[in-house]
Design a protein around this motif. Sequence first.
Motif, PDB file in Angstrom:
ATOM      1  N   GLY A   1      55.923  82.598   5.300  1.00 56.64           N
ATOM      2  CA  GLY A   1      55.299  83.034   4.050  1.00 56.64           C
ATOM      3  C   GLY A   1      56.385  83.364   3.033  1.00 56.64           C
ATOM      4  O   GLY A   1      57.350  84.067   3.340  1.00 56.64           O
ATOM      5  N   ILE A   2      56.238  82.820   1.838  1.00 53.79           N
ATOM      6  CA  ILE A   2      57.228  82.997   0.780  1.00 53.79           C
ATOM      7  C   ILE A   2      56.693  84.009  -0.243  1.00 53.79           C
ATOM      8  O   ILE A   2      57.409  84.845  -0.763  1.00 53.79           O
ATOM      9  CB  ILE A   2      57.449  81.629   0.082  1.00 53.79           C
ATOM     10  N   TRP A   3      55.394  83.871  -0.509  1.00 57.33           N
ATOM     11  CA  TRP A   3      54.695  84.828  -1.386  1.00 57.33           C
ATOM     12  C   TRP A   3      53.671  85.511  -0.490  1.00 57.33           C
ATOM     13  O   TRP A   3      52.802  84.860   0.082  1.00 57.33           O
ATOM     14  CB  TRP A   3      53.978  84.100  -2.520  1.00 57.33           C
ATOM     15  N   LYS A   4      53.759  86.812  -0.323  1.00 58.94           N
ATOM     16  CA  LYS A   4      52.894  87.508   0.622  1.00 58.94           C
ATOM     17  C   LYS A   4      51.814  88.318  -0.087  1.00 58.94           C
ATOM     18  O   LYS A   4      52.122  89.213  -0.879  1.00 58.94           O
ATOM     19  CB  LYS A   4      53.721  88.470   1.494  1.00 58.94           C
ATOM     20  N   PRO A   5      50.544  88.018   0.223  1.00 57.55           N
ATOM     21  CA  PRO A   5      49.462  88.821  -0.355  1.00 57.55           C
ATOM     22  C   PRO A   5      49.343  90.128   0.431  1.00 57.55           C
ATOM     23  O   PRO A   5      48.882  90.129   1.558  1.00 57.55           O
ATOM     24  CB  PRO A   5      48.231  87.930  -0.137  1.00 57.55           C
TER      25      PRO A   5
ATOM     26  N   GLU B   1      52.226  79.271   2.542  1.00 59.66           N
ATOM     27  CA  GLU B   1      50.976  79.611   1.847  1.00 59.66           C
ATOM     28  C   GLU B   1      51.164  79.489   0.339  1.00 59.66           C
ATOM     29  O   GLU B   1      52.180  79.925  -0.206  1.00 59.66           O
ATOM     30  CB  GLU B   1      50.562  81.054   2.196  1.00 59.66           C
ATOM     31  N   VAL B   2      50.162  78.902  -0.316  1.00 63.38           N
ATOM     32  CA  VAL B   2      50.167  78.859  -1.786  1.00 63.38           C
ATOM     33  C   VAL B   2      48.923  79.579  -2.294  1.00 63.38           C
ATOM     34  O   VAL B   2      47.859  79.476  -1.703  1.00 63.38           O
ATOM     35  CB  VAL B   2      50.197  77.415  -2.324  1.00 63.38           C
ATOM     36  N   ALA B   3      49.083  80.307  -3.399  1.00 60.66           N
ATOM     37  CA  ALA B   3      47.945  81.101  -3.894  1.00 60.66           C
ATOM     38  C   ALA B   3      47.672  80.897  -5.385  1.00 60.66           C
ATOM     39  O   ALA B   3      46.793  81.551  -5.938  1.00 60.66           O
ATOM     40  CB  ALA B   3      48.170  82.580  -3.588  1.00 60.66           C
ATOM     41  N   ASN B   4      48.422  80.010  -6.029  1.00 58.24           N
ATOM     42  CA  ASN B   4      48.110  79.675  -7.434  1.00 58.24           C
ATOM     43  C   ASN B   4      48.838  78.382  -7.821  1.00 58.24           C
ATOM     44  O   ASN B   4      49.570  77.799  -7.011  1.00 58.24           O
ATOM     45  CB  ASN B   4      48.478  80.830  -8.383  1.00 58.24           C
TER      46      ASN B   4
ATOM     47  N   GLY C   1      45.422  81.006   1.805  1.00 57.39           N
ATOM     48  CA  GLY C   1      45.222  82.221   2.595  1.00 57.39           C
ATOM     49  C   GLY C   1      43.805  82.771   2.468  1.00 57.39           C
ATOM     50  O   GLY C   1      43.048  82.414   1.550  1.00 57.39           O
ATOM     51  N   ALA C   2      43.480  83.651   3.411  1.00 59.05           N
ATOM     52  CA  ALA C   2      42.121  84.211   3.486  1.00 59.05           C
ATOM     53  C   ALA C   2      41.725  84.958   2.212  1.00 59.05           C
ATOM     54  O   ALA C   2      40.568  84.955   1.804  1.00 59.05           O
ATOM     55  CB  ALA C   2      42.033  85.145   4.687  1.00 59.05           C
ATOM     56  N   ARG C   3      42.718  85.596   1.572  1.00 57.71           N
ATOM     57  CA  ARG C   3      42.406  86.360   0.366  1.00 57.71           C
ATOM     58  C   ARG C   3      42.223  85.456  -0.851  1.00 57.71           C
ATOM     59  O   ARG C   3      41.738  85.900  -1.882  1.00 57.71           O
ATOM     60  CB  ARG C   3      43.494  87.407   0.101  1.00 57.71           C
ATOM     61  N   SER C   4      42.678  84.203  -0.733  1.00 63.27           N
ATOM     62  CA  SER C   4      42.470  83.251  -1.828  1.00 63.27           C
ATOM     63  C   SER C   4      41.157  82.489  -1.651  1.00 63.27           C
ATOM     64  O   SER C   4      40.475  82.194  -2.632  1.00 63.27           O
ATOM     65  CB  SER C   4      43.620  82.239  -1.890  1.00 63.27           C
ATOM     66  N   THR C   5      40.808  82.180  -0.393  1.00 63.68           N
ATOM     67  CA  THR C   5      39.598  81.383  -0.156  1.00 63.68           C
ATOM     68  C   THR C   5      38.346  82.089  -0.688  1.00 63.68           C
ATOM     69  O   THR C   5      37.367  81.444  -1.039  1.00 63.68           O
ATOM     70  CB  THR C   5      39.442  81.062   1.352  1.00 63.68           C
ATOM     71  N   VAL C   6      38.397  83.411  -0.773  1.00 64.91           N
ATOM     72  CA  VAL C   6      37.228  84.143  -1.295  1.00 64.91           C
ATOM     73  C   VAL C   6      37.000  83.885  -2.777  1.00 64.91           C
ATOM     74  O   VAL C   6      35.932  84.184  -3.292  1.00 64.91           O
ATOM     75  CB  VAL C   6      37.347  85.678  -1.120  1.00 64.91           C
ATOM     76  N   SER C   7      38.023  83.365  -3.492  1.00 68.00           N
ATOM     77  CA  SER C   7      37.878  83.226  -4.940  1.00 68.00           C
ATOM     78  C   SER C   7      37.754  81.767  -5.366  1.00 68.00           C
ATOM     79  O   SER C   7      38.737  81.024  -5.376  1.00 68.00           O
ATOM     80  CB  SER C   7      39.088  83.849  -5.645  1.00 68.00           C
TER      81      SER C   7
ATOM     82  N   LYS D   1      42.304  78.557   5.133  1.00 65.63           N
ATOM     83  CA  LYS D   1      41.926  79.664   6.021  1.00 65.63           C
ATOM     84  C   LYS D   1      40.524  80.131   5.680  1.00 65.63           C
ATOM     85  O   LYS D   1      40.076  79.996   4.536  1.00 65.63           O
ATOM     86  CB  LYS D   1      42.923  80.810   5.867  1.00 65.63           C
ATOM     87  N   ASN D   2      39.849  80.697   6.667  1.00 65.85           N
ATOM     88  CA  ASN D   2      38.517  81.225   6.374  1.00 65.85           C
ATOM     89  C   ASN D   2      38.663  82.386   5.382  1.00 65.85           C
ATOM     90  O   ASN D   2      39.700  83.042   5.332  1.00 65.85           O
ATOM     91  CB  ASN D   2      37.784  81.683   7.652  1.00 65.85           C
ATOM     92  N   PRO D   3      37.595  82.612   4.572  1.00 69.00           N
ATOM     93  CA  PRO D   3      37.663  83.774   3.676  1.00 69.00           C
ATOM     94  C   PRO D   3      37.663  85.056   4.513  1.00 69.00           C
ATOM     95  O   PRO D   3      37.227  85.031   5.663  1.00 69.00           O
ATOM     96  CB  PRO D   3      36.380  83.656   2.851  1.00 69.00           C
ATOM     97  N   VAL D   4      38.133  86.162   3.952  1.00 67.11           N
ATOM     98  CA  VAL D   4      38.177  87.408   4.731  1.00 67.11           C
ATOM     99  C   VAL D   4      36.791  87.844   5.185  1.00 67.11           C
ATOM    100  O   VAL D   4      36.653  88.467   6.233  1.00 67.11           O
ATOM    101  CB  VAL D   4      38.849  88.573   3.963  1.00 67.11           C
ATOM    102  N   ASN D   5      35.774  87.499   4.418  1.00 64.93           N
ATOM    103  CA  ASN D   5      34.409  87.865   4.826  1.00 64.93           C
ATOM    104  C   ASN D   5      33.742  86.690   5.537  1.00 64.93           C
ATOM    105  O   ASN D   5      34.029  85.534   5.240  1.00 64.93           O
ATOM    106  CB  ASN D   5      33.571  88.289   3.607  1.00 64.93           C
ATOM    107  N   PRO D   6      32.865  86.976   6.512  1.00 68.05           N
ATOM    108  CA  PRO D   6      32.281  85.898   7.321  1.00 68.05           C
ATOM    109  C   PRO D   6      31.214  85.109   6.567  1.00 68.05           C
ATOM    110  O   PRO D   6      30.019  85.292   6.777  1.00 68.05           O
ATOM    111  CB  PRO D   6      31.687  86.632   8.529  1.00 68.05           C
ATOM    112  N   ASP D   7      31.637  84.224   5.680  1.00 70.94           N
ATOM    113  CA  ASP D   7      30.711  83.464   4.852  1.00 70.94           C
ATOM    114  C   ASP D   7      31.072  81.982   4.980  1.00 70.94           C
ATOM    115  O   ASP D   7      32.024  81.504   4.352  1.00 70.94           O
ATOM    116  CB  ASP D   7      30.849  83.942   3.400  1.00 70.94           C
ATOM    117  N   LEU D   8      30.313  81.282   5.828  1.00 69.82           N
ATOM    118  CA  LEU D   8      30.627  79.881   6.127  1.00 69.82           C
ATOM    119  C   LEU D   8      30.525  79.006   4.871  1.00 69.82           C
ATOM    120  O   LEU D   8      31.340  78.105   4.656  1.00 69.82           O
ATOM    121  CB  LEU D   8      29.681  79.365   7.229  1.00 69.82           C
TER     122      LEU D   8
END
Length: 364
Positions: free
Chosen positions: A56-60, A92-95, A113-119, A140-147
């Motif tokens: 990881g280069i940029w860590k959420p 990981e890339v986030a933007n 990452g999981a924190r990006s998939t939610v958005s 990655k799956n989103p942090v919340n269990p939403d398929l």
Amino acid sequence: MSIEMENSKQMRTWLDDMKLDHPLVIAGPCSAETEEQVMRIANELKDTDVNYYRAGIWKPRTRPGMFEGVGALGLKWLQKVKKETGLKTATEVANRAHVELALEHDIDLLWIGARSTVSPFIVQEIADALEGTDKIVLIKNPVNPDLALWLGAVERLHTANIKNLGVIHRGFSTYEKSKYRNIPEWQMAIELQTKFPDLPIINDPSHITGNRDMIFDVSQTALDLNFDGLMIETHYDPDNAWSDAAQQVTPEKLIQIMRDLKIRKESNEEMEYTNNLNNLRAQIDIIDNQVIDILGKRMKISDSIGALKKQKNVAVLQSNRWNAILGNMILEGEARGLSEEFILKMFKAIHQESINHQEKIING
Ligand code: PEP
Ligand code: MN
């Protein structure tokens, strides 16, 4: 989900083309810390089953003020890893800016990452920045269990003409405490595989467990459930890692895990039978654990009722209440193909355990 995506077999071409005789392995530290650290771990992982080197280069990070990654500088270290060890690289890339830098440095595999998939906004930004790329992109799956949210992200990337796709199952965040850092909710991964058998699925036991002692078992369950690969955080000095210290394993331990895992190969009929059996057994094991967990919770509530009854000096056995429960459960059981005889036996046993608990509380 679009029909086009449902029929798409090209998503797993990248994996099939690798012609691996073992599950795909992505390993390396949670975070790139120093050039020396990145190179040392990579050198310990070359000539093993590891296919992609992660860092990881940029860590959420959950809270500000913690180590947030070394930034673009680390991409140079990953380039050096590829040059000196031959390992392919992953981050990981986030933007959009991350994507552009990662592509400039020829990173082979990017994950969201999981924190990006939610958005959806972020996922769309990443999809637009990656449009048409040949790189492998894992979501990655989103942090919340939403398929649906998870699949929506896959769909956004697929629509951006990104062909080499896959997903990473890293577990889900819950308010309730559990032995996992992120509970696996295996059912969701099974549903995803059933709906999209051609979408490669990688398991991340590091972020599921948060604890290096549980990595082997979760990895074995994943392989028994037909996962295509594993992503395991690896560091030569896990306890002093700058992020996720408790869950990282040493390269030595990783090699041992890979050696001890029972890997199922789909070759002949006999094997296929064993694979199917192991797969179904893994599903049963998961459900049995849930049954025990839920019974434990039921008993805790029963204990609280015991304490109330003690306060009010009421008898433990309230037969009206008990008959009402039984009647309801027989109906619910019938709707699920469970016989009345079984429901009666099971609930009598549960009820007896409950009475024993409450008597203990009331009398002592
Ligand atoms: C990671 O892989 O280090 C990471 C931050 O994972 P996740 O997005 O699953 O939390
Ligand atoms: Mn991590």
